[in-house]
Design an enzyme around this catalytic site. Structure first.
Site, short mmCIF file in Angstrom:
data_model
loop_
_atom_site.label_atom_id
_atom_site.label_comp_id
_atom_site.label_asym_id
_atom_site.label_seq_id
_atom_site.Cartn_x
_atom_site.Cartn_y
_atom_site.Cartn_z
N HIS A 118 26.90 -1.57 42.35
CA HIS A 118 26.33 -0.25 42.38
C HIS A 118 26.39 0.68 41.38
O HIS A 118 26.45 2.07 41.42
CB HIS A 118 26.73 0.28 44.02
CG HIS A 118 26.32 -0.75 44.94
ND1 HIS A 118 26.89 -0.20 46.19
CD2 HIS A 118 25.51 -1.65 45.34
CE1 HIS A 118 26.49 -1.21 47.14
NE2 HIS A 118 25.47 -2.05 46.45
N GLU A 150 15.66 -10.81 41.54
CA GLU A 150 15.49 -10.27 43.07
C GLU A 150 13.85 -10.15 43.18
O GLU A 150 13.37 -9.43 42.47
CB GLU A 150 16.23 -8.97 43.37
CG GLU A 150 15.74 -8.47 44.47
CD GLU A 150 16.40 -7.08 45.11
OE1 GLU A 150 16.92 -6.20 44.31
OE2 GLU A 150 16.75 -7.00 46.04
N HIS A 190 28.23 -11.17 46.46
CA HIS A 190 27.17 -10.44 47.65
C HIS A 190 26.53 -11.59 48.25
O HIS A 190 26.48 -12.69 47.83
CB HIS A 190 26.49 -9.32 47.03
CG HIS A 190 25.46 -9.78 46.03
ND1 HIS A 190 24.27 -10.41 45.94
CD2 HIS A 190 25.60 -9.59 44.51
CE1 HIS A 190 23.57 -10.76 44.85
NE2 HIS A 190 24.42 -10.18 43.82
N GLU A 218 18.06 -12.44 46.26
CA GLU A 218 18.50 -11.82 44.88
C GLU A 218 19.84 -12.70 44.75
O GLU A 218 20.83 -11.67 44.61
CB GLU A 218 18.58 -10.53 45.15
CG GLU A 218 19.27 -9.76 46.35
CD GLU A 218 19.21 -8.40 46.65
OE1 GLU A 218 19.61 -7.81 45.80
OE2 GLU A 218 18.70 -7.68 47.58
N ASP A 275 17.69 -2.80 38.52
CA ASP A 275 17.35 -3.06 39.97
C ASP A 275 16.80 -1.88 40.48
O ASP A 275 17.18 -0.61 40.63
CB ASP A 275 18.82 -3.47 40.74
CG ASP A 275 18.33 -3.68 42.20
OD1 ASP A 275 17.48 -3.36 42.81
OD2 ASP A 275 19.75 -3.94 42.90
N ARG A 315 21.18 -10.45 37.80
CA ARG A 315 20.35 -10.78 39.17
C ARG A 315 19.19 -10.82 38.85
O ARG A 315 18.59 -10.34 38.08
CB ARG A 315 20.93 -9.49 39.99
CG ARG A 315 20.63 -9.69 41.42
CD ARG A 315 20.99 -8.63 42.34
NE ARG A 315 20.91 -7.35 42.06
CZ ARG A 315 21.98 -6.51 41.50
NH1 ARG A 315 23.23 -6.94 41.30
NH2 ARG A 315 21.67 -5.20 41.46
N HIS A 340 18.31 -9.32 51.98
CA HIS A 340 18.38 -8.42 53.27
C HIS A 340 16.79 -8.36 53.55
O HIS A 340 15.93 -8.61 52.94
CB HIS A 340 18.95 -7.15 52.93
CG HIS A 340 18.26 -6.63 51.65
ND1 HIS A 340 17.37 -5.72 51.56
CD2 HIS A 340 18.80 -6.66 50.39
CE1 HIS A 340 17.02 -5.28 50.23
NE2 HIS A 340 18.13 -5.80 49.56
N ASP A 372 11.74 -3.86 46.09
CA ASP A 372 13.27 -3.96 45.71
C ASP A 372 13.43 -5.10 44.65
O ASP A 372 13.63 -6.15 45.20
CB ASP A 372 14.09 -4.17 46.89
CG ASP A 372 15.43 -4.11 46.48
OD1 ASP A 372 15.88 -3.89 45.22
OD2 ASP A 372 16.50 -4.37 47.49
N HIS A 390 17.41 -1.68 52.74
CA HIS A 390 17.86 -2.59 53.70
C HIS A 390 17.37 -2.26 55.07
O HIS A 390 18.11 -1.32 55.81
CB HIS A 390 19.73 -2.49 53.62
CG HIS A 390 20.18 -2.65 51.99
ND1 HIS A 390 21.63 -2.53 51.87
CD2 HIS A 390 19.63 -3.10 51.11
CE1 HIS A 390 21.59 -2.77 50.63
NE2 HIS A 390 20.58 -3.06 50.25
N ASP A 425 20.16 27.30 46.86
CA ASP A 425 18.97 27.50 47.68
C ASP A 425 18.26 26.03 47.83
O ASP A 425 17.24 26.10 48.48
CB ASP A 425 18.10 28.51 47.19
CG ASP A 425 18.71 29.91 47.54
OD1 ASP A 425 19.51 29.86 48.64
OD2 ASP A 425 18.14 30.85 47.02
N TYR A 480 27.98 -12.57 37.96
CA TYR A 480 28.75 -11.33 37.21
C TYR A 480 30.09 -11.97 36.80
O TYR A 480 30.86 -12.24 37.51
CB TYR A 480 28.74 -10.22 38.31
CG TYR A 480 27.66 -10.10 39.27
CD1 TYR A 480 26.63 -9.10 38.73
CD2 TYR A 480 27.41 -10.69 40.44
CE1 TYR A 480 25.57 -9.18 39.58
CE2 TYR A 480 26.25 -10.51 41.00
CZ TYR A 480 25.31 -9.67 40.72
OH TYR A 480 23.91 -9.77 41.28
N1 GLY Z 1 18.74 -2.43 45.27
C1 GLY Z 1 19.45 -2.65 46.53
C2 GLY Z 1 19.65 -4.11 46.76
O1 GLY Z 1 19.37 -4.87 45.99
O2 GLY Z 1 20.13 -4.44 47.85
MN MN Z 2 17.72 -4.39 44.45
MN MN Z 3 18.01 -5.82 47.64
#
Ligand code: GLY
Ligand code: MN
Ligand code: MN
Length: 442
Positions: free
Chosen positions: A243, A407, A350, A384, A260, A405, A354, A271, A361, A40, A388
């Protein structure tokens, strides 16, 4: 939360949209549906970002319409009627009259009457702007409304001839943030910085990743924020899974952890990623790898300004990262060749960043006419870079299964930038000074 400023802004956005689409068109945007979790229960409601941008209205089961030039007013809201029985269970429904006034609608109607009213608003307009493909059920209803008009063409009804993606216009508007939006984004960034800082202070070997996540959750909840995306808290090799969201493993002495995590404040996202040693002291290899990513992060931020492009920033980051990988003997060969052959992609797969805004994003084109677009004042983006390192036999042992990373969130000014996340420490010395300082060592 729709204060006078926000009300003024949403009205200006609708006006701008009306001018962009013109009087032969109509724009129709649906509120996000409620999403069932299980049984529910529903997920906590999150409004559709376009709908929120144009109305500030936070209820589901609503539709907004911009009908430029309409004699009785351009902005029409459909929403739920009040319902005392329903409200006893689910909380206040604003109701048609109050909601219409609150959002500044020229007309407001019960959502249950939309099938009777909306075809009449569409009729005679040539183009229908909507978020095609976002919400299958709504797309079907929209086709139904248009088909009702088509069914009456023999009696002179004029159905629209074109469906157009609203995103082309609206998302370019969303790309440039107003002063008010930037205030909200600064607030979102401040909370994320506090949460990241708290995690650094609290972390200790032997903790579970989700226990570190509890420190994040505390700061977000305390500031009435949400997770803008599912946070990544990856110790050791988990940092190499881009991810990773399980967040259920032990944080080992001697490993680093990659966090992250941002904050969503009044629908605006921050972010941030930080990576640090769980025991507070970098090993030689961890420090060396970290310094390369930090150099790429700082070089890219340094080169960020109005008129710059994502492509140039990305190329700069790739150069710094590749030079670092060669210095660390993780790649062998000439830097230019390794860039040309994209050999670096084994360790950096990557892109550099963004747009950031109502969505993590965020919307807006990255290229115009096939070219990376120039950054402009009012845009907000992430920077960012990361590395890796896998566990290949050719990788020196101290680097294996290590991910870094870093960012930050950058607002473009007419002259220079504003780093919204500048208060989140990232130098090796600052990190070593803070990590574990408030750990509950039992
Ligand atoms: N946390 C998602 C990114 O860094 O794009
Ligand atoms: Mn991020
Ligand atoms: Mn990001």
């Amino acid at each position: 939360m729709l204060d006078a400023l926000h009300k003024h802004e949403t009205a200006a956005r609708r006006r701008q949209l009306a001018d962009l689409i013109g009087e032969d068109s109509i724009a129709i945007v649906a509120a996000a549906p409620q999403v069932k979790r299980n049984g529910d229960g529903h997920h906590r409601y999150r409004q559709n970002s376009d709908f929120f941008y144009l109305t500030g209205f936070n209820e589901h089961n609503a539709v907004m319409v911009v009908a430029p030039g309409r004699a009785a007013g351009e902005f029409i809201l459909f929403c739920r009627d009040r319902d005392p029985d329903r409200e006893r269970w689910d909380g206040v429904i604003m109701g048609v009259e109050r909601a219409g006034e609150w959002v500044g609608a020229d007309d407001a109607f019960p959502i249950d009457d939309i099938d009777d009213i909306l075809p009449g608003l569409i009729e005679g307009r040539d183009k229908v702007y909507s978020a095609l493909g976002d919400d299958f059920e709504f797309d079907q209803r929209l086709m139904g409304w248009v088909n009702r008009i088509r069914a009456r063409t023999r009696t002179g009804a004029l159905p629209p001839s074109e469906f157009v993606a609203l995103s082309t216009l609206l998302h370019e508007m969303r790309l440039l943030k107003s002063a008010h939006e930037l205030e909200l984004m600064r607030a979102a960034a401040r909370v994320a910085v506090r949460a990241q800082t708290r995690m650094m202070q609290k972390v200790r070997p032997g903790m579970m990743e989700y226990q570190l996540g509890a420190e994040l959750a505390y700061e977000l909840a305390y500031a009435n924020c949400e997770e803008p995306y599912t946070s990544i808290i990856g110790g050791g090799k988990n940092a190499c899974i881009l991810h990773y969201i399980e967040n259920n493993q032990l944080l080992h002495d001697g490993d680093m952890v990659l966090v992250d995590a941002g904050a969503e404040f009044q629908c605006y996202a921050s972010d941030i990623t930080r990576t640090y040693p769980i025991n507070g002291k970098f090993t030689g290899e961890q420090k060396a790898l970290y310094e390369v990513v930090l150099a790429a992060n700082e070089a890219a931020i340094e080169a960020t300004h109005a008129g710059q492009t994502f492509q140039v920033l990305n190329e700069l980051a790739v150069k710094v990262l590749t030079e670092g990988l060669v210095d660390l003997k993780l790649l062998k060969g000439k830097v230019d060749d390794l860039i040309e052959s994209q050999a670096y992609r084994r360790f950096y797969m990557h892109s550099l960043g963004h747009w950031l805004g109502l969505d993590t994003h965020d919307v807006g084109e990255y290229k115009l006419d096939g070219q990376s677009r120039a950054l402009a004042p009012g845009m907000v983006l992430t920077i960012e870079p990361g590395l890796y390192i896998d566990d290949g036999v050719d990788v020196p042992e101290g680097f294996r299964n290590t991910g870094v990373r870093i960012e930050d969130n950058i607002h473009i000014l007419p002259n220079g930038i504003e780093n919204l996340t500048a208060d989140c420490v990232k130098s090796v010395a600052d990190i070593e000074a803070i990590v574990g300082q408030d750990a509950d060592r039992k």
